[in-house]
Design a protein around this motif. Structure first.
Motif, short mmCIF file in Angstrom:
data_model
loop_
_atom_site.label_atom_id
_atom_site.label_comp_id
_atom_site.label_asym_id
_atom_site.label_seq_id
_atom_site.Cartn_x
_atom_site.Cartn_y
_atom_site.Cartn_z
N LEU A 232 0.82 -1.21 0.00
CA LEU A 232 0.00 0.00 0.00
C LEU A 232 0.86 1.27 0.00
N LEU A 233 1.91 1.27 0.80
CA LEU A 233 2.76 2.46 0.86
C LEU A 233 3.47 2.70 -0.47
N LEU A 234 3.98 1.63 -1.10
CA LEU A 234 4.67 1.80 -2.38
C LEU A 234 3.72 2.28 -3.46
N GLY A 235 2.54 1.66 -3.54
CA GLY A 235 1.57 2.10 -4.54
C GLY A 235 1.08 3.52 -4.30
N GLY A 236 0.84 3.84 -3.04
CA GLY A 236 0.38 5.20 -2.74
C GLY A 236 1.42 6.26 -3.04
N LEU A 237 2.68 5.98 -2.73
CA LEU A 237 3.74 6.94 -3.02
C LEU A 237 3.92 7.14 -4.52
N LEU A 238 3.83 6.06 -5.29
CA LEU A 238 3.94 6.20 -6.75
C LEU A 238 2.80 7.05 -7.30
N GLY A 239 1.57 6.79 -6.84
CA GLY A 239 0.44 7.60 -7.30
C GLY A 239 0.57 9.06 -6.91
N ALA A 240 1.03 9.31 -5.67
CA ALA A 240 1.21 10.69 -5.23
C ALA A 240 2.31 11.39 -6.02
N CYS A 241 3.38 10.68 -6.34
CA CYS A 241 4.46 11.28 -7.14
C CYS A 241 3.97 11.66 -8.53
N PHE A 242 3.22 10.76 -9.17
CA PHE A 242 2.67 11.08 -10.49
C PHE A 242 1.73 12.28 -10.41
N GLY A 243 0.90 12.32 -9.37
CA GLY A 243 -0.02 13.44 -9.23
C GLY A 243 0.69 14.76 -9.00
N VAL A 244 1.72 14.77 -8.15
CA VAL A 244 2.47 16.00 -7.89
C VAL A 244 3.20 16.46 -9.16
N TYR A 245 3.76 15.51 -9.89
CA TYR A 245 4.44 15.88 -11.15
C TYR A 245 3.45 16.49 -12.13
N GLY A 246 2.24 15.91 -12.19
CA GLY A 246 1.24 16.48 -13.08
C GLY A 246 0.81 17.87 -12.68
N LEU A 247 0.74 18.13 -11.36
CA LEU A 247 0.36 19.47 -10.92
C LEU A 247 1.47 20.49 -11.20
N LEU A 248 2.72 20.08 -11.06
CA LEU A 248 3.82 21.01 -11.28
C LEU A 248 4.10 21.23 -12.76
N ASP A 249 3.71 20.28 -13.61
CA ASP A 249 3.93 20.42 -15.05
C ASP A 249 2.71 21.09 -15.66
N ALA A 250 2.92 22.27 -16.21
CA ALA A 250 1.80 23.03 -16.76
C ALA A 250 1.19 22.35 -17.98
N SER A 251 1.94 21.49 -18.68
CA SER A 251 1.43 20.83 -19.88
C SER A 251 0.62 19.57 -19.58
N SER A 252 0.58 19.13 -18.33
CA SER A 252 -0.15 17.91 -17.98
C SER A 252 -1.63 18.21 -17.79
N SER A 253 -2.43 17.16 -17.86
CA SER A 253 -3.87 17.28 -17.67
C SER A 253 -4.16 17.46 -16.18
N LEU A 254 -4.86 18.52 -15.85
CA LEU A 254 -5.16 18.79 -14.45
C LEU A 254 -6.09 17.75 -13.83
N PRO A 255 -7.18 17.32 -14.48
CA PRO A 255 -8.03 16.28 -13.85
C PRO A 255 -7.27 14.97 -13.61
N ALA A 256 -6.43 14.56 -14.58
CA ALA A 256 -5.68 13.33 -14.39
C ALA A 256 -4.69 13.45 -13.23
N VAL A 267 -4.52 5.68 -0.82
CA VAL A 267 -3.83 4.40 -0.64
C VAL A 267 -2.69 4.54 0.36
N CYS A 268 -1.95 5.64 0.27
CA CYS A 268 -0.84 5.87 1.20
C CYS A 268 -1.36 6.04 2.63
N GLY A 269 -2.51 6.70 2.78
CA GLY A 269 -3.09 6.84 4.12
C GLY A 269 -3.47 5.50 4.72
N ALA A 270 -4.01 4.60 3.87
CA ALA A 270 -4.33 3.25 4.37
C ALA A 270 -3.07 2.51 4.80
#
Length: 376
Positions: A232-256, A267-270
């Motif tokens: 759970l921790l590994l999967g949650g951290l990977l998802g959070a990293c992808f989400g943070v990268y998408g927020l910091l990258d102006a060319s990424s899709s905001l909803p995704a 998942v990381c909280g669980a």
């Protein structure tokens, strides 16, 4: 009674300002973020040692800005535009294709380097503002149980540097009063041994105090729970990293990006909840979360949200082009969002003045608000 704001609120406010700064390369907006950070820190920081962190981060940010600009001038390929000056060019081998040493320097290249360097410097200042305003010892008390031991190590590391500087100053002052040399290479060698001895004494005293309070005790957890926690921790951290990268990258899709970040955090909280079963500790007199904390958090999130919305409405105003050279636009919506981040300077409790008695929160921070449960 006077109290300090919840450290989590300061960090959420700083992360909101950092998100707003990461979404723009507009020099005017970045300077406005820096001004907001400086005003809030000057209005609400205390006299604690960690409150000086903003000045240190300010110096580091200046060094980053200068290095980014110098590297662009010396090493980056030349760009078309207004020629400022020409440096002597040094020929490089074929394997260094894409890198130049010297050559013509244009105003567009310098402006692009300054914009990128200023954005990175602003991000550093956001972290510095959080370090200057949030008490690291009180922040340790609100960490999840799974991160408690890591938090202890971080707090010890943070407090080590001020203690080391204080020890060096005290020993040098004592040598100066005794008429012994306190400057130069020879004095450094002579001061190093007492400083090392003082650091060892502090370490032994800290270890004894932590052992007497039961730090390091762990509860028995089944093997299946430990494996599920790791997944759970590994999967949650990977998802959070992808989400943070998408927020910091102006060319990424905001909803995704938001979906990936939200899923990763859940998942990381669980995983943290399961991992916390190994660390059993009691908690008493927790830091309150009241209207100043909500307003502070809302101010940071509003700044980030309005900058993102302004970027969707007019991307050229948030990330203006450097060619041709022109004064960058000043988007009013994004500027209003950044100015909202000034709210904590007025709605949060004022810092405790010297001479006033310590509040309950400060006493709790001094003695530690959390202690593990030690079995009889």
């Amino acid at each position: 009674m006077p109290r300090q704001l919840h450290p989590g609120a300061w960090w959420l406010w700083a992360l909101g300002c950092a998100t707003a700064a990461s979404r723009t390369t507009n020099v005017l907006l970045l300077l406005l973020v820096i001004a907001v950070l400086g005003y809030v820190v000057s209005a609400r920081r205390t006299a604690a040692p960690w409150a000086r962190a903003f000045g240190v981060f300010l110096k580091v940010a200046g060094v980053v800005l200068v290095f980014r600009t110098v590297f662009q001038i010396v090493l980056a390929p030349s760009q078309p535009g207004l020629l400022l000056f020409t440096l002597p060019e040094v020929p490089l081998p074929d394997w260094a294709a894409g890198v130049t040493l010297g050559g013509p320097v244009t105003g567009e290249a310098v402006l692009a380097a300054v914009s990128d360097g200023l954005r990175l410097a602003t991000l550093l200042l956001c972290i510095g503002a959080a370090n200057a305003l949030a008490n690291p010892k009180r922040l340790l008390a609100v960490l999840p149980a799974a991160l408690y031991e890591v938090g202890i190590a971080v707090v010890v590391a943070i407090t080590f540097t001020p203690q080391l500087v204080e020890s060096v100053q005290r020993i040098r002052g004592a040598r100066r009063l005794r008429g012994r040399p306190h400057r130069g290479p020879r004095s450094v060698i002579q001061v190093a041994l007492p400083v090392l001895e003082d650091a060892l004494e502090r370490s032994l005293a800290l270890a004894a105090a932590m052992d007497s309070r039961g730090y390091g005790r762990r509860a028995a957890v089944p093997t299946a729970t430990r494996r599920a926690t790791g997944v759970l921790l590994l999967g949650g951290l990977l998802g959070a990293c992808f989400g943070v990268y998408g927020l910091l990258d102006a060319s990424s899709s905001l909803p995704a990006a938001l979906s990936a970040l939200a899923s990763g955090l859940v998942v990381c909280g669980a995983g943290l909840h399961l991992a916390g079963r190994r660390t059993v500790r009691s908690r008493y007199r927790p830091d309150p979360w009241r209207s100043p904390e909500w307003l502070t958090t809302a101010a940071g999130l509003t700044a980030a949200a309005l900058v993102v919305v302004a970027g969707g409405i007019d991307p050229s105003a948030i990330s203006p082009s450097v060619s041709p050279l022109a004064v960058p636009p000043f988007p009013p919506l994004a500027a209003a969002g950044i100015l909202v981040a000034l709210l904590p300077a007025f709605v949060t409790p004022p810092p405790t003045l010297h001479g006033a008695g310590p509040s309950h929160a400060e006493l709790d921070a001094a003695v530690g608000t959390d202690r593990p449960q030690v079995p009889a």
